[in-house]
Write a protein that holds these residues in place. Structure first.
Motif, short mmCIF file in Angstrom:
data_model
loop_
_atom_site.label_atom_id
_atom_site.label_comp_id
_atom_site.label_asym_id
_atom_site.label_seq_id
_atom_site.Cartn_x
_atom_site.Cartn_y
_atom_site.Cartn_z
N GLY A 46 -39.91 29.60 -47.10
CA GLY A 46 -40.91 28.75 -47.74
C GLY A 46 -41.92 29.53 -48.54
O GLY A 46 -41.84 30.74 -48.69
N GLY A 47 -42.87 28.82 -49.05
CA GLY A 47 -43.88 29.45 -49.89
C GLY A 47 -43.46 29.44 -51.33
O GLY A 47 -42.30 29.19 -51.66
N ARG A 48 -44.41 29.69 -52.19
CA ARG A 48 -44.13 29.70 -53.62
C ARG A 48 -44.11 31.11 -54.16
O ARG A 48 -44.69 32.02 -53.58
CB ARG A 48 -45.18 28.88 -54.36
N GLN B 199 -39.26 34.39 -51.37
CA GLN B 199 -39.90 34.04 -50.11
C GLN B 199 -38.89 33.19 -49.36
O GLN B 199 -38.77 32.00 -49.62
CB GLN B 199 -41.20 33.27 -50.34
N TYR C 205 -48.57 29.07 -59.53
CA TYR C 205 -47.94 29.75 -58.41
C TYR C 205 -48.69 29.58 -57.09
O TYR C 205 -48.30 30.11 -56.08
CB TYR C 205 -47.83 31.25 -58.71
N PRO D 21 -49.79 28.30 -53.57
CA PRO D 21 -49.10 27.51 -52.52
C PRO D 21 -49.80 26.19 -52.26
O PRO D 21 -50.94 26.02 -52.56
CB PRO D 21 -49.16 28.41 -51.29
N ASN E 135 -38.49 38.67 -48.07
CA ASN E 135 -39.43 38.61 -49.19
C ASN E 135 -39.12 39.77 -50.12
O ASN E 135 -38.74 40.84 -49.67
CB ASN E 135 -40.88 38.76 -48.72
#
Length: 168
Positions: free
Chosen positions: A134-136, A131, A166, A168, A89
């Protein structure tokens, strides 16, 4: 030495979270990519082996980041490209230095309208640039609250703290 200390605390004491503030503690020239690559490779192996989470502070290159769209991103990190490449991240924190200078100038002139206008500018932005699992990606404008010495997020967005595109 820094890596050995990290390994010791993670293995011996079971530390799950380690903060390294900052990569300048590596005691190497910022242009010493080989040493930084070695450190990041060792750190990645330790993360895989132990599941520990490392928060490494890396400073951005100097630039003209006065506009919000020019907030430093993952490609603006000083040093080896292995730093952003191997990170799971990346979170950048940007402080609007222009707001500070504009505030002092308006205060000197006694321009209350300008001071009121400037107070709506964010003091900074916290931005998730990467990230890996995954994730936004998202960003949140923040203001410093001198009454309690805390950073407060923008609560005027429809979705609360994070802008709608943004979430998730």
């Amino acid at each position: 030495d820094l890596f050995e200390a990290c390994r010791y605390y993670v293995r011996r004491h079971g530390c799950e979270y380690v903060v390294i503030d900052s990569l300048m503690k590596l005691d190497c020239d910022i242009e010493d990519n080989a040493k930084m690559n070695t450190f990041m490779n060792e750190l990645a192996a330790l993360v895989k082996e132990t599941g520990a989470h490392f928060l490494v502070v890396a400073h951005s290159r100097k630039g003209d980041y006065e506009l919000i769209r020019d907030i430093p991103d993952s490609h603006d990190i000083k040093g080896s490209v292995s730093i952003p490449a191997m990170a799971h991240n990346i979170i950048t924190v940007w402080r609007d230095k222009r707001k500070v200078s504009e505030h002092y100038l308006a205060r000197e002139k006694g321009d209350l309208d300008r001071l009121r206008q400037i107070s709506y500018w964010a003091d900074g932005v916290i931005k998730v640039c990467k990230q890996k699992v995954g994730g936004r990606l998202g960003e949140c404008r923040v203001w410093y609250d001198p009454s309690n010495y805390r950073i407060r997020p923008d609560i005027n967005n429809e979705d609360g703290y994070w802008s709608r595109s943004y979430m998730p």
